[in-house]
Design a protein around this motif. Structure first.
Motif, PDB file in Angstrom:
ATOM      1  N   SER A   9     -14.321 -12.871 -37.454  1.00 16.92           N
ATOM      2  CA  SER A   9     -12.870 -12.985 -37.350  1.00 16.92           C
ATOM      3  C   SER A   9     -12.167 -11.930 -38.198  1.00 16.92           C
ATOM      4  CB  SER A   9     -12.402 -14.378 -37.777  1.00 16.92           C
ATOM      5  OG  SER A   9     -12.927 -15.359 -36.908  1.00 16.92           O
ATOM      6  N   HIS A  10     -12.719 -11.677 -39.382  1.00 17.85           N
ATOM      7  CA  HIS A  10     -12.134 -10.673 -40.278  1.00 17.85           C
ATOM      8  C   HIS A  10     -12.216  -9.281 -39.648  1.00 17.85           C
ATOM      9  CE1 HIS A  10     -10.827  -8.705 -43.891  1.00 17.85           C
ATOM     10  NE2 HIS A  10     -11.976  -8.037 -44.017  1.00 17.85           N
ATOM     11  N   LEU A  11     -13.380  -8.950 -39.079  1.00 16.89           N
ATOM     12  CA  LEU A  11     -13.550  -7.636 -38.450  1.00 16.89           C
ATOM     13  C   LEU A  11     -12.666  -7.525 -37.207  1.00 16.89           C
ATOM     14  CD1 LEU A  11     -14.927  -4.903 -38.377  1.00 16.89           C
ATOM     15  CD2 LEU A  11     -16.801  -5.932 -37.075  1.00 16.89           C
ATOM     16  N   ARG A  12     -12.546  -8.620 -36.493  1.00 22.78           N
ATOM     17  CA  ARG A  12     -11.683  -8.602 -35.293  1.00 22.78           C
ATOM     18  C   ARG A  12     -10.235  -8.333 -35.684  1.00 22.78           C
ATOM     19  NH1 ARG A  12      -9.049 -12.247 -31.475  1.00 22.78           N
ATOM     20  NH2 ARG A  12      -9.423 -11.420 -29.385  1.00 22.78           N
ATOM     21  N   LYS A  13      -9.798  -8.911 -36.784  1.00 21.86           N
ATOM     22  CA  LYS A  13      -8.437  -8.686 -37.258  1.00 21.86           C
ATOM     23  C   LYS A  13      -8.257  -7.242 -37.703  1.00 21.86           C
ATOM     24  CE  LYS A  13      -4.954 -10.603 -40.390  1.00 21.86           C
ATOM     25  NZ  LYS A  13      -4.662 -11.626 -41.438  1.00 21.86           N
ATOM     26  N   MET A  14      -9.295  -6.681 -38.324  1.00 20.92           N
ATOM     27  CA  MET A  14      -9.246  -5.298 -38.793  1.00 20.92           C
ATOM     28  C   MET A  14      -9.225  -4.297 -37.643  1.00 20.92           C
ATOM     29  SD  MET A  14     -12.053  -5.395 -41.889  1.00 20.92           S
ATOM     30  CE  MET A  14     -12.175  -3.608 -41.952  1.00 20.92           C
ATOM     31  N   ALA A  17     -10.950  -5.378 -31.929  1.00 26.15           N
ATOM     32  CA  ALA A  17     -12.024  -5.448 -30.935  1.00 26.15           C
ATOM     33  C   ALA A  17     -12.335  -6.901 -30.582  1.00 26.15           C
ATOM     34  CB  ALA A  17     -13.274  -4.758 -31.469  1.00 26.15           C
ATOM     35  N   GLY A  18     -13.074  -7.094 -29.485  1.00 26.26           N
ATOM     36  CA  GLY A  18     -13.447  -8.423 -29.039  1.00 26.26           C
ATOM     37  C   GLY A  18     -14.454  -9.088 -29.966  1.00 26.26           C
ATOM     38  N   MET A  19     -14.588 -10.399 -29.845  1.00 25.46           N
ATOM     39  CA  MET A  19     -15.481 -11.163 -30.721  1.00 25.46           C
ATOM     40  C   MET A  19     -16.929 -10.691 -30.616  1.00 25.46           C
ATOM     41  SD  MET A  19     -13.636 -13.457 -32.388  1.00 25.46           S
ATOM     42  CE  MET A  19     -14.584 -14.913 -32.803  1.00 25.46           C
ATOM     43  N   MET A  20     -17.420 -10.502 -29.398  1.00 24.36           N
ATOM     44  CA  MET A  20     -18.812 -10.100 -29.219  1.00 24.36           C
ATOM     45  C   MET A  20     -19.046  -8.688 -29.744  1.00 24.36           C
ATOM     46  SD  MET A  20     -20.535 -12.589 -28.280  1.00 24.36           S
ATOM     47  CE  MET A  20     -22.066 -11.659 -28.053  1.00 24.36           C
ATOM     48  N   ASP A  21     -18.086  -7.801 -29.531  1.00 23.28           N
ATOM     49  CA  ASP A  21     -18.216  -6.442 -30.064  1.00 23.28           C
ATOM     50  C   ASP A  21     -18.273  -6.460 -31.585  1.00 23.28           C
ATOM     51  OD1 ASP A  21     -18.254  -5.153 -27.596  1.00 23.28           O
ATOM     52  OD2 ASP A  21     -16.072  -4.984 -27.503  1.00 23.28           O
ATOM     53  N   CYS A  22     -17.459  -7.304 -32.197  1.00 26.07           N
ATOM     54  CA  CYS A  22     -17.452  -7.413 -33.659  1.00 26.07           C
ATOM     55  C   CYS A  22     -18.779  -8.001 -34.162  1.00 26.07           C
ATOM     56  CB  CYS A  22     -16.282  -8.277 -34.116  1.00 26.07           C
ATOM     57  SG  CYS A  22     -14.673  -7.494 -33.885  1.00 26.07           S
TER      58      CYS A  22
END
Length: 275
Positions: A9-14, A17-22
């Motif tokens: 979730s943190h990387l997605r916010k940064m 990108a999509g959840m699976m990509d993150c």
């Protein structure tokens, strides 16, 4: 190392990108956020290269004005679905904000300008390509300068205009009316003497050909063509166009109802899939 939902979730916010990509990026980077971000960015670069020959005919067009400067930008993508995405529109707004702040001279200068995180607009567009999988590009950046300016964005974010005037403190509704006229009637130039010569030549030739087909004598063709070009000016130059809100007035006459010296300096009109 195990990747948690909090990390994803943190990387997605940064990154956006999509959840699976993150998740995949974090797993490949062993939980290192900086490395994961680099993986996502490289994916964007790879997708950008792969889709470089695709057509980006959709997008978002936004405009703004402040005092003596107004700008319009168009961020293009492949599908209307992406064009209506909130993050895509937000990126377009961020690009416009930089344009209004920095007043770059060219589209290339704008692409090289940094956003809040210090990375260039072009880098952010490339990142977004990785998120959506679509080709994206800054399709247009235009601006005007004058004693006062106005911007207009047509509902739907597919068409926007900016207009500059020779005087300050022009009444807002009058300025907006002119910007909307540019949007609706798509003039070629402000006044006849600014119409490109190649367009004038083309219109003269068309008029002569039509007159010949109608059986008009050769010695009258030039006069007929000159009459046709005057009609073209009335339909296609802003100041000579009929005001869409009152056909009894031209735009020039409408402006003179406020001030006999008031006129348009320049305008820009950017559109995607409208007209």
């Amino acid at each position: 190392m195990a990747v948690t939902m909090a990390d994803i979730s943190h990387l997605r916010k940064m990154s956006g990108a999509g959840m699976m990509d993150c998740k995949k990026a974090l797993e490949e980077a062993n939980g290192d956020f900086d490395k994961a971000m680099e993986i996502i960015r490289k994916k964007g670069q790879a997708v950008a290269a792969k889709r470089s020959d695709r057509e980006a005919s959709e997008g978002c067009v936004l405009a703004a004005d402040k005092g003596e400067f107004a700008a319009v930008v168009a961020l293009k993508c492949e599908t209307d679905f992406v064009a209506k995405n909130g993050e895509f529109i937000a990126l377009t707004q961020d690009i416009l904000n930089v344009a209004m702040d920095k007043k770059p001279a060219t589209k290339e200068d704008l692409l090289a300008a940094p956003l809040a995180d210090g990375r260039s607009i072009q880098e952010h567009i490339t990142d977004r390509i990785g998120v959506t999988g679509e080709k994206m590009e800054l399709g247009a950046y235009e601006f005007v300068n004058g004693a006062s300016t106005i911007s207009y964005i047509h509902p739907g974010n597919k068409l926007a205009t900016v207009v500059a005037f020779n005087q300050a403190d022009i009444e807002h509704q009058m300025a907006r009316d002119v910007a909307m006229q540019v949007a609706a009637m798509n003039p070629v130039s402000v006044r006849p003497e600014e119409v490109p010569q190649n367009i004038i030549d083309q219109e003269l030739n068309i008029a002569k050909d039509k007159a010949r087909e109608a059986g008009k004598p050769e010695n009258l063709l030039d006069r007929i063509a000159q009459g046709a070009i005057q009609k073209y000016y009335k339909e296609n130059t802003l100041l000579q166009q009929e005001f869409v809100k009152d056909a009894k007035l031209t735009i020039d006459q409408y402006l003179h109802t406020a001030n006999k010296e008031l006129t348009v300096v320049s305008f820009k009109r950017i559109t995607l899939n409208v007209d």
